[in-house]
Design a protein around this motif. Structure first.
Motif, PDB file in Angstrom:
ATOM      1  N   VAL A 180       4.320 -10.447   3.278  1.00 36.15           N
ATOM      2  CA  VAL A 180       4.254  -9.018   3.618  1.00 36.15           C
ATOM      3  C   VAL A 180       3.090  -8.357   2.866  1.00 36.15           C
ATOM      4  O   VAL A 180       2.310  -7.594   3.435  1.00 36.15           O
ATOM      5  N   ILE A 181       2.952  -8.693   1.573  1.00 29.44           N
ATOM      6  CA  ILE A 181       1.878  -8.128   0.751  1.00 29.44           C
ATOM      7  C   ILE A 181       0.512  -8.620   1.243  1.00 29.44           C
ATOM      8  O   ILE A 181      -0.450  -7.853   1.308  1.00 29.44           O
ATOM      9  N   ARG A 182       0.457  -9.893   1.634  1.00 36.37           N
ATOM     10  CA  ARG A 182      -0.811 -10.454   2.110  1.00 36.37           C
ATOM     11  C   ARG A 182      -1.269  -9.738   3.384  1.00 36.37           C
ATOM     12  O   ARG A 182      -2.440  -9.418   3.537  1.00 36.37           O
ATOM     13  N   LEU A 183      -0.320  -9.444   4.285  1.00 37.17           N
ATOM     14  CA  LEU A 183      -0.686  -8.739   5.519  1.00 37.17           C
ATOM     15  C   LEU A 183      -1.192  -7.330   5.195  1.00 37.17           C
ATOM     16  O   LEU A 183      -2.150  -6.857   5.803  1.00 37.17           O
ATOM     17  N   ASP A 184      -0.569  -6.670   4.212  1.00 39.95           N
ATOM     18  CA  ASP A 184      -1.057  -5.351   3.793  1.00 39.95           C
ATOM     19  C   ASP A 184      -2.518  -5.454   3.344  1.00 39.95           C
ATOM     20  O   ASP A 184      -3.351  -4.635   3.726  1.00 39.95           O
ATOM     21  N   SER A 185      -2.852  -6.500   2.557  1.00 37.47           N
ATOM     22  CA  SER A 185      -4.235  -6.583   2.059  1.00 37.47           C
ATOM     23  C   SER A 185      -5.214  -6.914   3.183  1.00 37.47           C
ATOM     24  O   SER A 185      -6.363  -6.461   3.153  1.00 37.47           O
ATOM     25  N   VAL A 186      -4.765  -7.652   4.206  1.00 37.04           N
ATOM     26  CA  VAL A 186      -5.625  -7.901   5.383  1.00 37.04           C
ATOM     27  C   VAL A 186      -5.919  -6.582   6.098  1.00 37.04           C
ATOM     28  O   VAL A 186      -7.061  -6.282   6.456  1.00 37.04           O
ATOM     29  N   PHE A 225      -2.383   3.700  -0.192  1.00 37.09           N
ATOM     30  CA  PHE A 225      -3.662   3.194  -0.679  1.00 37.09           C
ATOM     31  C   PHE A 225      -4.168   4.096  -1.789  1.00 37.09           C
ATOM     32  O   PHE A 225      -4.247   5.312  -1.615  1.00 37.09           O
ATOM     33  N   ASP A 226      -4.487   3.512  -2.950  1.00 36.41           N
ATOM     34  CA  ASP A 226      -4.942   4.289  -4.097  1.00 36.41           C
ATOM     35  C   ASP A 226      -6.467   4.342  -4.118  1.00 36.41           C
ATOM     36  O   ASP A 226      -7.131   3.351  -4.384  1.00 36.41           O
ATOM     37  N   LEU A 227      -7.007   5.513  -3.827  1.00 40.80           N
ATOM     38  CA  LEU A 227      -8.466   5.677  -3.789  1.00 40.80           C
ATOM     39  C   LEU A 227      -9.044   5.877  -5.184  1.00 40.80           C
ATOM     40  O   LEU A 227     -10.238   5.746  -5.397  1.00 40.80           O
ATOM     41  N   GLU A 228      -8.163   6.216  -6.152  1.00 35.22           N
ATOM     42  CA  GLU A 228      -8.634   6.529  -7.506  1.00 35.22           C
ATOM     43  C   GLU A 228      -8.904   5.258  -8.315  1.00 35.22           C
ATOM     44  O   GLU A 228      -9.826   5.192  -9.102  1.00 35.22           O
ATOM     45  N   CYS A 229      -8.023   4.245  -8.144  1.00 33.44           N
ATOM     46  CA  CYS A 229      -8.113   3.118  -9.065  1.00 33.44           C
ATOM     47  C   CYS A 229      -9.231   2.153  -8.658  1.00 33.44           C
ATOM     48  O   CYS A 229      -9.610   2.078  -7.496  1.00 33.44           O
ATOM     49  N   VAL A 230      -9.792   1.442  -9.646  1.00 31.61           N
ATOM     50  CA  VAL A 230     -10.872   0.476  -9.390  1.00 31.61           C
ATOM     51  C   VAL A 230     -10.406  -0.886  -9.901  1.00 31.61           C
ATOM     52  O   VAL A 230     -10.003  -0.991 -11.043  1.00 31.61           O
ATOM     53  N   PRO A 231     -10.435  -1.975  -9.121  1.00 35.03           N
ATOM     54  CA  PRO A 231     -10.756  -1.937  -7.691  1.00 35.03           C
ATOM     55  C   PRO A 231      -9.652  -1.223  -6.909  1.00 35.03           C
ATOM     56  O   PRO A 231      -8.510  -1.209  -7.337  1.00 35.03           O
ATOM     57  N   ARG A 232     -10.032  -0.638  -5.779  1.00 34.61           N
ATOM     58  CA  ARG A 232      -9.047   0.075  -4.958  1.00 34.61           C
ATOM     59  C   ARG A 232      -7.972  -0.894  -4.482  1.00 34.61           C
ATOM     60  O   ARG A 232      -8.274  -2.025  -4.123  1.00 34.61           O
ATOM     61  N   ARG A 233      -6.732  -0.428  -4.456  1.00 34.28           N
ATOM     62  CA  ARG A 233      -5.672  -1.311  -3.985  1.00 34.28           C
ATOM     63  C   ARG A 233      -4.497  -0.495  -3.458  1.00 34.28           C
ATOM     64  O   ARG A 233      -4.440   0.717  -3.645  1.00 34.28           O
ATOM     65  N   SER A 234      -3.551  -1.192  -2.845  1.00 31.24           N
ATOM     66  CA  SER A 234      -2.338  -0.541  -2.362  1.00 31.24           C
ATOM     67  C   SER A 234      -1.281  -0.506  -3.457  1.00 31.24           C
ATOM     68  O   SER A 234      -1.204  -1.418  -4.276  1.00 31.24           O
ATOM     69  N   HIS A 235      -0.469   0.535  -3.432  1.00 33.73           N
ATOM     70  CA  HIS A 235       0.787   0.530  -4.183  1.00 33.73           C
ATOM     71  C   HIS A 235       1.886   0.308  -3.147  1.00 33.73           C
ATOM     72  O   HIS A 235       2.076   1.138  -2.260  1.00 33.73           O
ATOM     73  N   ILE A 236       2.567  -0.803  -3.280  1.00 33.09           N
ATOM     74  CA  ILE A 236       3.636  -1.118  -2.311  1.00 33.09           C
ATOM     75  C   ILE A 236       4.985  -0.997  -3.008  1.00 33.09           C
ATOM     76  O   ILE A 236       5.192  -1.574  -4.075  1.00 33.09           O
TER      77      ILE A 236
END
Length: 246
Positions: A180-186, A225-236
């Motif tokens: 599920v997490i992998r699909l989010d990152s795709v 999706f967190d636009l603030e953090c680097v690298p950008r990533r999702s909070h799930i």
């Protein structure tokens, strides 16, 4: 429309789960516009995409103009295989569970899904009809064409749905959190930044939509999706445990 009840989560919605389930079934039964990348040359994809922009395709067609209704617009990836679960058996076990008076929880539904092999699920993107929706659709549709997602679909424009449309991107097994997490990152890698929510297909089969009588949340993960953090990533967040999983 699917759960996918085209209102974003958090908005109050006036309809019952039964209404949504009936609408979803109607959309599934109507003709779909499908690009099957296993059979159609890749060179035809751009013109297919252009002539079937979801904001321009009408859910109910145009009877006078001889345009038939459209349930969904979909792209099947190279690795797409139709879901193989036993939905009839699932339905029978569900009826028995309801008749038994046992409480209905995520765990009892998950058990039924595992027993009957109904394990597919999808990330949902609710977007306003128009350019942003068409762009997000093009992003995930290309990911399916490239074999990164097995199936993506989008609801056509429905004037009765308050201007929202929904994109669904599927994976094989909702019980595998890593999958599920992998699909989010795709999805995120294609450039989609809107909030996502994840729904197992077993909920769709059993009519577990918003405002259902078992008080189950109709989605089991949400991704922001967190636009603030680097690298950008999702909070799930896992909506069943309320814990962040990333």
């Amino acid at each position: 429309m699917e759960e996918e009840e085209a209102t974003a989560d958090g908005e109050e919605s006036p309809f019952t789960a039964e209404t949504y389930a009936a609408e979803a079934m109607a959309a599934d039964m109507d003709p779909w516009i499908v690009f099957d990348s296993r059979r159609t040359p890749r060179s035809e994809f751009d013109s297919w995409l252009e002539s079937n922009r979801p904001s321009q395709v009408c859910r109910f067609g145009d009877e006078e103009g001889g345009v038939s209704p459209v349930g969904w617009i979909a792209v099947l990836g190279m690795n797409h295989c139709p879901s193989s679960g036993d939905s009839t058996g699932l339905q029978e076990s569900w009826e028995k569970l309801l008749a038994s008076g046992r409480p209905v929880s995520f765990q009892t539904v998950k058990e039924l899904a595992l027993n009957h092999g109904v394990l597919t699920g999808k990330w949902l993107m609710h977007l306003d009809s128009g350019f942003k929706l068409d762009h997000a659709w093009e992003c995930v549709a290309r990911a399916a064409l490239d074999g990164k997602i097995s199936l993506v679909k989008v609801s056509p424009h429905n004037p009765k749905a308050g201007g929202k449309q929904v994109i669904c991107a599927y994976n094989q097994n909702f019980t595998e959190e890593n999958e599920v997490i992998r699909l989010d990152s795709v999805i995120r890698a294609t450039g989609v930044k809107c909030a996502l929510s994840y729904k197992p297909d077993v909920y769709t089969h059993l009519g577990i939509y918003r405002n259902n009588r078992w008080k189950l949340c109709p989605t089991i993960y949400e991704s922001k999706f967190d636009l603030e953090c680097v690298p950008r990533r999702s909070h799930i967040v896992n909506k069943v445990t309320n814990l962040e999983v990333t």
